[in-house]
Design an enzyme around this catalytic site. Structure first.
Site, PDB file in Angstrom:
ATOM      1  N   ASP A 118      32.429 -42.942 -24.909  1.00 33.56           N
ATOM      2  CA  ASP A 118      33.426 -43.832 -25.470  1.00 33.56           C
ATOM      3  C   ASP A 118      34.285 -42.987 -26.408  1.00 33.56           C
ATOM      4  O   ASP A 118      33.845 -41.941 -26.899  1.00 33.56           O
ATOM      5  CB  ASP A 118      32.755 -44.990 -26.206  1.00 33.56           C
ATOM      6  CG  ASP A 118      33.653 -46.224 -26.271  1.00 33.56           C
ATOM      7  OD1 ASP A 118      34.888 -46.081 -26.123  1.00 33.56           O
ATOM      8  OD2 ASP A 118      33.141 -47.331 -26.478  1.00 33.56           O
ATOM      9  N   TRP A 119      35.490 -43.460 -26.670  1.00 30.19           N
ATOM     10  CA  TRP A 119      36.478 -42.610 -27.343  1.00 30.19           C
ATOM     11  C   TRP A 119      36.015 -42.252 -28.761  1.00 30.19           C
ATOM     12  O   TRP A 119      35.798 -43.119 -29.593  1.00 30.19           O
ATOM     13  CB  TRP A 119      37.820 -43.310 -27.335  1.00 30.19           C
ATOM     14  CG  TRP A 119      38.721 -42.912 -26.194  1.00 30.19           C
ATOM     15  CD1 TRP A 119      40.052 -42.645 -26.277  1.00 30.19           C
ATOM     16  CD2 TRP A 119      38.383 -42.712 -24.808  1.00 30.19           C
ATOM     17  NE1 TRP A 119      40.554 -42.289 -25.032  1.00 30.19           N
ATOM     18  CE2 TRP A 119      39.549 -42.313 -24.112  1.00 30.19           C
ATOM     19  CE3 TRP A 119      37.196 -42.807 -24.083  1.00 30.19           C
ATOM     20  CZ2 TRP A 119      39.574 -42.023 -22.758  1.00 30.19           C
ATOM     21  CZ3 TRP A 119      37.217 -42.528 -22.718  1.00 30.19           C
ATOM     22  CH2 TRP A 119      38.383 -42.143 -22.081  1.00 30.19           C
TER      23      TRP A 119
END
Length: 834
Positions: A233-234
């Site tokens: 995930d970012w």
């Protein structure tokens, strides 16, 4: 169909490309080049791989309305169809959109579970049930990848709430982890062969998911056979060595991540071996080959399916997802010639999708008012606001015509860009033409606002930094907003702040300007420019609005009240504090119901809300976040042109009765003490009656369940053949649901040991829920016609995870196979012994 296993030619091309890369190029590839893409490596014929958020539409790399996106209904709506084939068609449409926008990989679907009703992002996940989630997710992934576009099934694993999601450590027993939270991922990996998985921010049992060697390498890859890319995930990746050894292939967004130069350095100083980097690069190259971005390797899909009509599919999906949970006095469908009073601010200003990273900009939006105006004869429809759920400022939108003007520190004009509304969100290279982060100093949102109502309008801002707001040529605010707490996403999901109140006249345009001073940290992993111009229309006396709605309801044959949540209730970034509808909407419904016995309530929310007036109204229709064609679909269903086709994918009830509610960690830890008992399993164990049970949903006809026959063996495959009859007066669709219920204590190996889950003194006893979903399928039939359906029950339905032996255990004993319309409406039971 897309490839299940890479062919020899693909693997040869991958290996040939790999040996031509030096260490720095490999490390750079695994770090990404910007927010949404990986770097091209022309020396090996590798094009830049582009990713984009989903799951209800493909935004592309720019957050703009210049390139609009089809907006499908929310994932909860998709799950409410109980139709994997329809999910597959939705996936095919999104692949079509991705190809149009030059996107190779869709950052979707979300298959986390509705563990607690307070989860703020549940609209983006499918269900509380792992089996239903796995079936819908499998259809979705299959559809996307048959279109030649990759998926990243997320968020692996247990990202089931938003509170402290970046740091929370979810403490989950091995059995609950296997039977509930990992189960949808396992089903999708085995049945749809996804090309990617996204690991979550959170930790599980002490280890952050971007470093979780056991769950990623041992379970996901070794046990299930996943051969795709694992992307973080970012900004979730935290440590170079631990991430790579934990099975993380891509640390996004780039280029400032724990990979890149840091990864190359870790190899050169001996903390990692280059062969470990090669393993991750090999997976990325395989993904590139599958999507057609690696020279010398044929793509997995050479002939994508025929194009779909996006608007038509969005409308079909919406009406198939609507769940009619109550319909007394045959209030629906509306009778021909009926006059209708349409009430509620959400009927005019529809909320079609949830807040956060999944937001897209469709070319058009059909509100309930639009849809019913088009469907009903002239003069049959009246409208009144009644109650407005927005109690705070929202994004400046209706009546605003804005553009973004970008300037350097010395005032030099760098460029201009469109602004679909008052929200600016530019990530990485997503800037107007001619604008760069190193020169950008101010962004001015400027244009006009034409009010649709006279009175005092409120303006405000959302975001962090320095602002200057002018309305009508007068500066109304100049100041700085700082964060109250350290939160990397505070600027995204923080609340609006009121800055000015201005008296305006309906129909008379005024100039509006909001100037934002850009401050980007020099060493930050993300280059993001984000802020919002907010607005609120004049606030009339709530009692007067309700009184107007009551008068309109009295004068009509039927009153249709649309109630809704807001972005501050349901959005990525925060969980819910309660399940109540915001504002005076409950008061509106009660007042209208008292004035008109034929009151229909349309509930526009992505996840359960409390409906304290449900027994006071004639009908309740749940429409979720229905996507861009929601109003047209609503008109189809209310008028009877189409049947509401949905069934509940999640239990609806009050917060006070909900068995599992906790989402806030204590000292960073959140124990999942309920074990395998969440959702309908927990409601039954607690002996509590929800407002509407899992699987519930009505149509416009009636069904009789005539027979159910069971053949086969549980070990080799159990088949249930069901015959139903349409006993009503119009064609219909029925979702036949099969539940499996143990009828006696079960015994197995080592059951005499107190730590075994079959032992009566084990803390998990009774070791299985009262019943669980084991199969489902839809049938269609005309009036008086019968329909037969055959369902195969998976062996897994008869298994539990043995925490002592760390394996699946087939539980022998007596069961009842229960067939019916919901978990609470079971029509036929067949006893079996396995």
């Amino acid at each position: 169909m897309s490839d299940a296993v890479p062919d020899a030619a693909t693997e040869h091309a991958v290996e040939a490309a790999l040996v031509r890369l030096d260490l720095d190029a490999k490390a750079r590839l695994l770090a990404g080049q910007d927010t949404w893409s990986l770097p091209a490596l022309p020396e090996i014929g590798l094009a830049s791989l582009v990713m984009s958020d989903g799951p209800i539409g493909v935004r592309g790399v720019r957050w703009t309305s210049d390139d609009p996106s089809i907006a499908l209904p929310s994932p909860t709506a998709l799950a409410a169809t109980w139709d994997p084939a329809l999910a597959r068609r939705a996936g095919a449409l999104l692949a079509q959109e991705a190809r149009r926008k030059g996107v190779h990989v869709l950052l979707a679907p979300t298959v986390n579970l509705h563990r607690s009703p307070l989860g703020g992002r549940h609209f983006e996940a499918y269900s509380e049930d792992p089996y239903l989630t796995g079936r819908i997710g499998t259809g979705y992934v299959t559809g996307v990848q048959e279109g030649g576009v990759g998926t990243t099934v997320k968020h692996f694993v247990a990202n089931d709430a938003e509170t402290e999601r970046f740091t929370v450590d979810n403490l989950i027993g091995e059995r609950a982890l296997r039977e509930l939270y990992l189960a949808p991922f396992e089903a999708i990996v085995k049945d749809a062969r996804p090309w990617g998985v996204m690991t979550a921010y959170n930790s599980v049992n002490g280890t952050t998911m971007t470093e979780h060697h056991h769950l990623v390498n041992e379970v996901l890859r070794d046990t299930w056979g996943f051969d795709g890319v694992n992307v973080s995930d970012w900004s979730a990746a935290r440590d170079t060595v631990r991430a790579l050894r934990g099975g993380l292939d891509l640390a996004m967004p780039g280029p400032r991540t724990v990979y890149g130069p840091a990864l190359a350095e870790a190899v050169r100083d001996g903390r990692l071996d280059e062969s470990e980097v090669d393993t991750a690069v090999r997976r990325v190259l395989r993904l590139a080959a599958r999507v057609g971005a690696l020279a010398g390797a044929g793509p997995a899909v050479t002939d994508p399916p025929a194009d779909l009509d996006g608007e038509a599919l969005a409308r079909e999906l919406a009406r198939r997802s609507f769940v009619l949970v109550r319909n007394e006095r045959a209030a629906l469908p509306l009778r021909p010639g009926t006059t209708v009073a349409l009430l509620g601010a959400a009927a005019r200003d529809a909320r079609i999708l949830g807040g956060g990273s999944a937001v897209v900009f469709p070319a058009r939006t059909v509100s309930p008012l639009d849809g019913l105006t088009a469907a009903l004869p002239e003069g049959a429809l009246t409208y009144a606001v009644g109650a407005d759920p927005d109690e705070e400022l929202a994004v400046a939108d209706r009546g605003f015509a804005l553009r973004a003007v970008c300037r350097a520190a010395d005032g030099t004009l760098l460029g201009t860009g469109s602004a679909p509304n008052g929200h600016i969100q530019w990530m990485g290279a997503d800037l107007p033409e001619g604008v760069t982060h190193d020169r950008l100093r101010t962004v001015e949102l400027t244009g006009t606002f034409t009010p649709r109502e006279s009175g005092v309008h409120t303006f405000g801002t959302r975001g962090l930094g320095a602002f200057r707001l002018a309305v009508g040529g007068t500066v109304r605010f100049e100041g700085v907003e700082r964060p109250e707490k350290k939160d990397p996403f505070a600027a995204f999901f923080g609340g609006p702040v009121e800055r000015a109140r201005v008296e305006l006249t309906a129909g008379e345009p005024v100039d509006v300007s909001l100037t934002y001073v850009v401050e980007l940290p020099a060493d930050g992993p993300l280059k993001i420019v984000t802020f919002t111009l907010c607005h609120q229309e004049p606030r009339r006396d709530p009692d007067e609005l309700i009184a107007e709605a009551v008068e309109a309801a009295r004068a009509a044959d039927t009153a249709v009240v649309v109630v809704a949540t807001t972005e501050r209730v349901e959005s990525e970034g925060h969980d819910r504090a309660d399940l109540r509808l915001p504002g005076r909407q409950d008061d509106l419904v009660r007042a209208v119901a008292a004035a008109n016995p034929r009151t229909v309530v349309v509930v526009n929310s992505g996840a359960p809300v409390e409906l304290p007036w449900r027994e006071e109204v004639a009908a309740v229709l749940l429409t979720w976040f229905p996507g861009q064609e929601g109003g047209a679909a609503l008109a189809d269903v209310l008028t009877g042109a189409e049947e509401p086709g949905g069934r509940l994918p999640t239990t609806w009830g009050s917060l006070a009765d909900a068995p599992v509610t906790r989402v806030a960690p204590d000292d960073g830890r959140l124990p999942y003490d309920e074990g395998v008992l969440i959702g309908h399993r927990a409601w039954e164990r607690a002996g509590r009656t929800p407002s509407y049970p899992f699987g519930h949903g009505l149509g416009y006809t009636d069904w009789a369940y005539e027979s159910a026959e069971v053949t086969g063996t549980a070990a080799e495959g159990t088949t249930v053949q069901v015959r139903v009859r349409n006993t009503g007066t119009r064609p219909g669709r029925e979702v036949v649901q099969v539940y499996l219920a143990p009828t006696e204590p079960h015994a197995g190996p080592d059951a005499d040991q107190p730590d075994h889950p079959d032992h009566p003194d084990h803390p998990d006893q009774p070791h299985r829920p009262a019943r669980w979903l084991a199969g489902f399928a839809a049938v269609e039939a005309g009036p008086g016609e019968t329909a037969e359906i055959t369902l195969d029950l998976p062996r897994r339905a008869f298994e539990i995870w043995d925490e002592t032996a760390h394996r699946w255990f087939f539980v022998k004993g007596s069961y009842e196979i229960q067939v019916g319309r919901s978990i609470a409406d079971r029509r036929i039971g067949v006893a079996v012994t396995v």
